[in-house]
Structure formats: structure tokens, C-alpha cells
Design an enzyme around this catalytic site. Sequence first.
Site, mmCIF file in Angstrom:
data_model
loop_
_atom_site.group_PDB
_atom_site.id
_atom_site.type_symbol
_atom_site.label_atom_id
_atom_site.label_comp_id
_atom_site.label_asym_id
_atom_site.label_seq_id
_atom_site.Cartn_x
_atom_site.Cartn_y
_atom_site.Cartn_z
ATOM 1 C CG ASP A 22 -6.519 -5.198 0.766
ATOM 2 O OD1 ASP A 22 -7.444 -5.285 -0.068
ATOM 3 O OD2 ASP A 22 -5.379 -5.701 0.567
ATOM 4 C CB ALA A 108 -2.289 -21.111 -4.480
ATOM 5 N N GLY A 109 -3.644 -17.829 -3.818
ATOM 6 C CA GLY A 109 -4.249 -17.051 -2.735
ATOM 7 C C GLY A 109 -3.330 -16.863 -1.542
ATOM 8 C CG LEU A 110 -1.344 -19.588 -0.183
ATOM 9 C CD1 LEU A 110 -0.589 -20.897 -0.046
ATOM 10 C CD2 LEU A 110 -2.217 -19.355 1.050
ATOM 11 C CB SER A 111 0.487 -12.904 -0.818
ATOM 12 O OG SER A 111 1.412 -13.304 0.121
ATOM 13 C CB SER A 112 3.105 -16.505 -5.093
ATOM 14 O OG SER A 112 2.114 -16.197 -6.061
ATOM 15 C CB SER A 113 2.691 -11.388 -6.909
ATOM 16 O OG SER A 113 1.381 -11.426 -6.466
ATOM 17 C CD GLU A 145 0.774 -7.177 -6.739
ATOM 18 O OE1 GLU A 145 1.726 -7.350 -5.953
ATOM 19 O OE2 GLU A 145 -0.132 -7.999 -6.881
ATOM 20 C CG ASP A 157 -1.538 -9.798 -0.409
ATOM 21 O OD1 ASP A 157 -2.397 -9.976 0.472
ATOM 22 O OD2 ASP A 157 -1.738 -10.034 -1.615
HETATM 23 C C1 GLA Z 1 -5.104 -10.055 -3.195
HETATM 24 C C2 GLA Z 1 -4.632 -8.615 -3.073
HETATM 25 C C3 GLA Z 1 -4.884 -8.077 -1.652
HETATM 26 C C4 GLA Z 1 -6.328 -8.312 -1.209
HETATM 27 C C5 GLA Z 1 -6.763 -9.751 -1.476
HETATM 28 C C6 GLA Z 1 -8.232 -9.971 -1.233
HETATM 29 O O1 GLA Z 1 -4.331 -10.897 -2.392
HETATM 30 O O2 GLA Z 1 -3.259 -8.517 -3.357
HETATM 31 O O3 GLA Z 1 -4.550 -6.714 -1.601
HETATM 32 O O4 GLA Z 1 -7.193 -7.404 -1.824
HETATM 33 O O5 GLA Z 1 -6.473 -10.160 -2.808
HETATM 34 O O6 GLA Z 1 -8.531 -9.776 0.105
#
Ligand code: GLA
Length: 371
Positions: A22, A108-113, A145, A157
Site C-alpha cells: 500500500d 495481531a495483524g488485524l488492524s486494531s489501531s 497514525e 487498513d
Molecule cells: C500495517 C499497515 C498497513 C500495511 C500493512 C502491511 O497493517 O497499517 O498500511 O502496510 O501493515 O501490508
Amino acid sequence: MINKLIYASAAARVNIIGEHTDYNGGLVLPTNTAIFTRVTASPRDDRVLQVRSSTLDETESFILDDLHPGETGTWIEYVKGVAAGLIDAGIKLRGAELLIDSDIPLGAGLSSSASLELSVAKALLGIAGESISDTDLALLCQQAEHNYAGVQCGIMDQYSLACAQYGKALLLDCRSLQTQQVPLPADIALVLTDSGVRHSLTDGEYNNRAEECAAAVELLAESVPGVASLRDLSLDALETNKASLNEVLYRRCRHVVTEIQRVQDTFAALGDNDLQKVGSLLNACHESLRDDYAVSCTELDVLVECSNSSKRVLGSRMVGAGFGGCVLSVCRKVDALTAAADIQASYAAASGSVPWQHLVAPAHPARLENE
Ligand code: GLA
């Protein structure tokens, strides 16, 4: 004067494929899943925003007229960043009390923020009685962010959580911000399994990858005309100009360029209902993230192996920024529960603890619940 309670929510995003593309102007293919950050808000008569996280058992407060980035280095920065962005956009924010709770595993890679940012933004807009388009809100939350949490994240995200429609995958071109909303094949199931390892995007490795990509673009621009981002680079041009880069930068570029192609191939495979092909693209994505982009870790690699050892699993990969978090596995719906049980048993045997799991389920974009 609004004197009722405001309820807002935002889901979690699951990126099917297109990792670390992205912020390189590339393509991504996320969908949202039904685990939520929920915010309940009630107005105050002063200019204070008092924010309680029941998930973390912490309360923070700040004054709306006195916002400065990056002072605390904690979760409240996301809230401050969103408030500052809304004020800059001309929204007349009011003091409020917010209560936040979340089912989304943090880091955990699920965009909690991003889910925190979007749900807070919706709640503050609800209290102010105003609205902003979802695409503008996504960009505003991304800026929060960047400016307040210090993470130079891409747009995936926030865009997914704000705009991906219920049950759809969102093909997003992060350069033009053009989108296509596509239904997932009726037969597909996506399983998330948590490795239990935690990353913090604020610890520098994420920004470091973004800087490596920018450095590579600068070097390549000298010999490849028209390269303003890695999106503009073909695999042929990369191979021909390999000598302009050191081995590390070459590998970073190879991941991004091949990953953008994998997004297109996955999009086509989903359209053809070719789940076997989707599975092999997920496997190739993991190998590229592990070997070329170097954002995996031992536990994620073990979890991918454990997942793929189930004959019901068609393919697996780490999901999100990396350095920990969840693995995403694809299988057929008819096999989903058995596949999840296979993965859980296999990883429990390898790691000594039973991992959290979640089957991806349709979720609405971020919204006010009482709209
Ligand atoms: C995080 C970032 C995203 C993206 C991913 C990796 O989630 O917030 O913008 O770069 O990592 O694909």
C-alpha cells in the site's frame, strides 16, 4: 444539543493478499471481519475528552484545544490524532466521555489501531452531529497514525474499515484510490490463527521497510525512467537494473513487484472460484514476505507449516505487517471447522499453547449504530 448516548463500531480487517504494497502505491485486497471495536460516547459541557479503554483498564483525558502529537507513545495518541484531524477538517468537536471496548486481538495483524481510529472518529462525529465522507475519513485516520503514533502506514487498513462493503473484498489501488468491491466465492472460508507473538508497529521495523523502499526508488529512478514508486517498476526492469541496488534493497523490491502481481492473480482466481489457485498464491506470498521482505518470524513460519500440514487447507500466510500476529488460511467452507481444528491441534502441539482462532465472517463498514 445531542443528549443521548452515541454508539459507534469498526470491524477488523483481514488482508487476503497484498502485504506491504500500500505505501508503495500498489494493490491490496482486504475484507472486513466481524470482530469489533465499539465506542459508546456521551457529551460533556466542557472541552475535555475523557477516554476509557475497558479492554486495557486505562483512562486518559485531554483538552480538545491543546493537542500535541506523540507525547505519550500510548494508545491515546490514536484518539488524539483523530480528534486533531477532525478539528483541522473544520468539525466543531465537543467534549465527551468515551468508553471503548474491543474483541480484536491487539497487534495481531488485524488492524486494531485503524479500527480504534475509525470507531472513535465515527463516535466524535456522532457527538458533534456532523459527518464526513468515508473516503475522507479513511485519509484523516491515516494521518492520525502518521502524525500522532509516528507510524508511516499505508492507506489499506483505514480504507478497508471505512469503505469495504458487507461481505465483500475490496480491490484497492493505493495510488489512484480506485476501488472494486467484489463478493467472495460462496464456497470459500478464511481461518485466522494467532501465533501469540506480538509486534509493535511503533518499534521501527515497519518504518524501516518503508524507508528501504523509498531508497530503492531513488536509486532506480536514475536508470529506469518514470519510476516514482515501486508500483511503477516491472519485474523485467528490476532484473535489468539489479546492479543499482544492494542485495537487501533488491529483495525488498522483488517482494513488492511480485506481490502486486499476486494481488491481480488472486483477484482473477477468486472470480474463477479457483480456490486451489488462491491457496498457492497465499503460500507464495508467505515465502516472499519471509525470504525477501524479512517480516516473518519463526513462530509464524511454524504456524504456516502446521496449517498447511492439514490436507483441508489450500494455503496459508502471515497477515498484516508481520513480526508476529495471525496466520490466514484458505479452505473450502465444507472443510472449515475441521481445518481450523487441525491447525489448532498442530500448532498447540508445536508451541505448547492453544491458539486463538477466528473464522472470517461478514462485517459492515465503520458506522454509528444509532444512525
Ligand atoms: C500495517 C499497515 C498497513 C500495511 C500493512 C502491511 O497493517 O497499517 O498500511 O502496510 O501493515 O501490508
